[in-house]
Design an enzyme around this catalytic site. Structure first.
Site, PDB file in Angstrom:
ATOM      1  N   ASP A 192     -33.107 -35.754 -34.733  1.00 39.46           N
ATOM      2  CA  ASP A 192     -33.948 -35.095 -35.733  1.00 39.46           C
ATOM      3  C   ASP A 192     -35.379 -35.646 -35.678  1.00 39.46           C
ATOM      4  OD1 ASP A 192     -35.001 -33.978 -38.048  1.00 39.46           O
ATOM      5  OD2 ASP A 192     -33.809 -35.198 -39.419  1.00 39.46           O
ATOM      6  N   HIS A 364     -34.948 -36.805 -44.493  1.00 36.50           N
ATOM      7  CA  HIS A 364     -35.084 -36.969 -43.048  1.00 36.50           C
ATOM      8  C   HIS A 364     -35.609 -38.367 -42.713  1.00 36.50           C
ATOM      9  CE1 HIS A 364     -34.469 -32.661 -42.172  1.00 36.50           C
ATOM     10  NE2 HIS A 364     -35.065 -32.481 -43.341  1.00 36.50           N
TER      11      HIS A 364
END
Length: 551
Positions: A192, A364
């Site tokens: 990610d 995130h």
């Protein structure tokens, strides 16, 4: 395809935020990871959702073994109902994610027999490929990373993740499994990249709890919290802070109501039954209520905007209301959120958002978390995923700083094919990718040409010229009449309307005198003459539509 060749094919999610979908192919087997949507840009007029083009999967449907979902956010599951109508396949996901997908399939009246619930540690085996689910932490419960075992090595796909050592549900990311896989040897890491530009370490979701307790504890009226419907951990903290003040909880907005219902039924959201009320019961209670609503991105049709602008059917803004916007703007949404905040202030409400208080943390990983994943997995090759191109580039640079050689890092775009063999890895060509637009119940029937027409109509409007022609005697029997939309206000622009009529009449009569009876030629002549007139007079280019009635 050459034997003993592993192919990684991102069909979406690279160079963009959302629409995440990746195919991993080895000889006669393909597994698909995630199947998300992205939301339309401002110039995609009338479009509801953007979904990936899966032509490659349809061309190889006999190879597709299953769809593996990392977590239940829209950018990872939103396209499933549309894709299942094109390609029937089994779907593997954890319990909450299955619950959210099931809800979507019910709305679309699609059979749910393909849904297969798994848990962390489970391994799904096929002849050549196997997939293991690894516990991860993110801003939604039940998020997982994936390990894909292939004949030439192991791929680790992180999915969306952060490293939270004190998650709300106590289920920390399984770093031990990442480390063990790293010791065994990882061929490729796909990680990610969303927050790679942020230095340091993301804050724990628990840090929000203290702020919410303080803010909600001091509120004198209703508290209205806007957050992502899928952020169940955030919802739980809002609920916990509200219950300490004996507040009733109300969920508003279709997605918020659906997700909270599924989460409560499956045991991921804990609220006493007698503390939950529906929106129709709000008037039966005093101000000691917390409303959790959609609209944290300022969407015009979502709950928060409707309340702010006074067009919510069941919730009316009151003087003592306290609004908490517990989310950060998705790139491009800043203006919409600002408008809503300004409108709330105009109405006299108190508003708390990320710039004023710590009411949001990201789901995130920041740079230090990404470094940790790189250091414990020690991959041979690296492919940054999930992000705009600048995010992928920065993540590639981060990998270089961690000691990886540039030739082993692949910054790719959607549709590029990464081929890995025992001899090495390279980007080898492209496959067809793209987008399909969802407009109402139509999927793919609106393309670039239609969008171009919509933009033209929105920019300059249209002029319709209607006239009737006696086709036998070749004369103008009626008209021309002029109708305008989005160009000028006809009642206040008689002069230009009359000029349009006169130019149209002259052109029609010229054509009829020449015995031009091809209606397309006649229409084209009128259109060109009117377009020329309007540009000379107004410097605008409205769409001109001549309509002939034959008598």
């Amino acid at each position: 395809m050459k034997k003993d060749t592993l192919r990684i094919i991102p069909l979406g999610g690279l160079g963009e935020i959302g629409k995440n979908i990746t195919a991993i192919e080895y000889e006669d087997e393909i597994i698909v990871i995630d199947c998300g949507v992205s939301f339309p840009d401002d110039d995609m007029l009338g479009i509801d959702l953007v979904i990936p083009d899966i032509t490659y999967l349809l061309e190889n449907k006999d190879k597709v073994k299953g769809l593996f979902i990392t977590h239940g956010h829209e950018d990872h599951i939103g396209s499933i109902p549309y894709i299942l109508k094109q390609l029937n396949m089994d779907i593997y996901a954890t319990r909450l994610t299955i619950g959210l997908i099931s809800n979507k399939l019910e709305e679309h009246k699609i059979d749910k027999t393909n849904l297969i619930s798994v848990k962390e540690g489970d391994i799904i085996k096929f002849d050549k490929l196997s997939v293991e689910f690894i516990r991860a932490t993110h801003s939604i419960a039940d998020a997982c990373s994936l390990a894909i075992f292939t004949p030439i090595g192991t791929i680790v796909h992180t999915g969306d993740f952060k490293i939270d050592y004190t998650p709300i549900d106590g289920r920390v990311m399984d770093l031990n499994r990442f480390s063990a896989l790293g010791e065994e040897g990882i061929l490729l890491l796909m990680a990610d990249s969303t927050n790679v530009e942020r230095s340091g370490h993301s804050l724990s979701e628990k840090t929000i709890g203290e702020t919410l307790n303080r803010i909600i504890g001091s509120a004198t009226g209703r508290v209205i919290v806007a957050t992502f419907a899928s952020n169940i951990h955030r919802m739980q903290q809002v609920v916990d802070a509200s219950l300490k003040q004996n507040r009733k909880i109300c969920f508003s907005g279709r997605s918020m109501e659906n997700v909270s219902k599924v989460a409560m039924e499956l045991g991921y959201l804990h609220i006493p039954d007698d503390s939950v009320i529906n929106v129709d019961e709000l008037n039966n209670y005093d101000d000691n209520i917390t409303i959790i609503t959609t609209g944290s991105q300022g969407e015009p049709m979502a709950g928060l905007s409707r309340i702010a602008y006074g067009n919510h059917r069941k919730i009316t803004l009151e003087p003592n209301d306290l609004f908490i916007i517990s989310a950060s703007p998705i790139p491009g949404n800043d203006k919409m959120i600002s408008k809503v905040i300004n409108q709330l202030y105009k109405k006299g409400a108190e508003v708390i958002y990320e710039d004023l208080e710590d009411v949001h943390v990201s789901g995130h990983a920041y740079q230090e978390e990404l470094k940790l994943i790189h250091s414990i997995t020690k991959p041979k090759y690296f492919l940054p995923v999930h992000g705009e191109y600048r995010h992928l580039k920065h993540h590639a640079d981060l990998a270089k700083k961690m000691g990886m050689a540039g030739k082993d890092i692949f910054t790719m775009e959607t549709g590029d094919v990464l081929e890995i063999t025992k001899e090495g890895a390279k980007v080898a060509g492209k496959v067809r990718t793209g987008v399909l637009y969802v407009d109402g119940i139509g999927v793919g029937d609106v393309g670039n040409i239609v969008l171009r027409d919509r933009r033209n109509l929105a920019r300059d409007g249209m002029v319709i010229i209607v006239f009737a022609i006696d086709s036998e005697n070749l004369y103008l029997a009626s008209g021309p009449d002029v109708i305008t939309r989005g160009f000028i206000y006809a009642r206040e622009s008689e002069e230009i309307i009359n000029e349009i009529k006169e130019v149209s009449r002259q052109k029609i009569e010229e054509c009829l005198e020449d015995e031009t009876i091809g209606w397309q030629v006649l229409k084209g002549s009128v259109r060109k003459a009117v377009e020329t007139l309007l540009f000379e007079k107004t410097k605008r280019r409205p769409s001109v539509f001549p309509i002939i009635m034959e008598i």
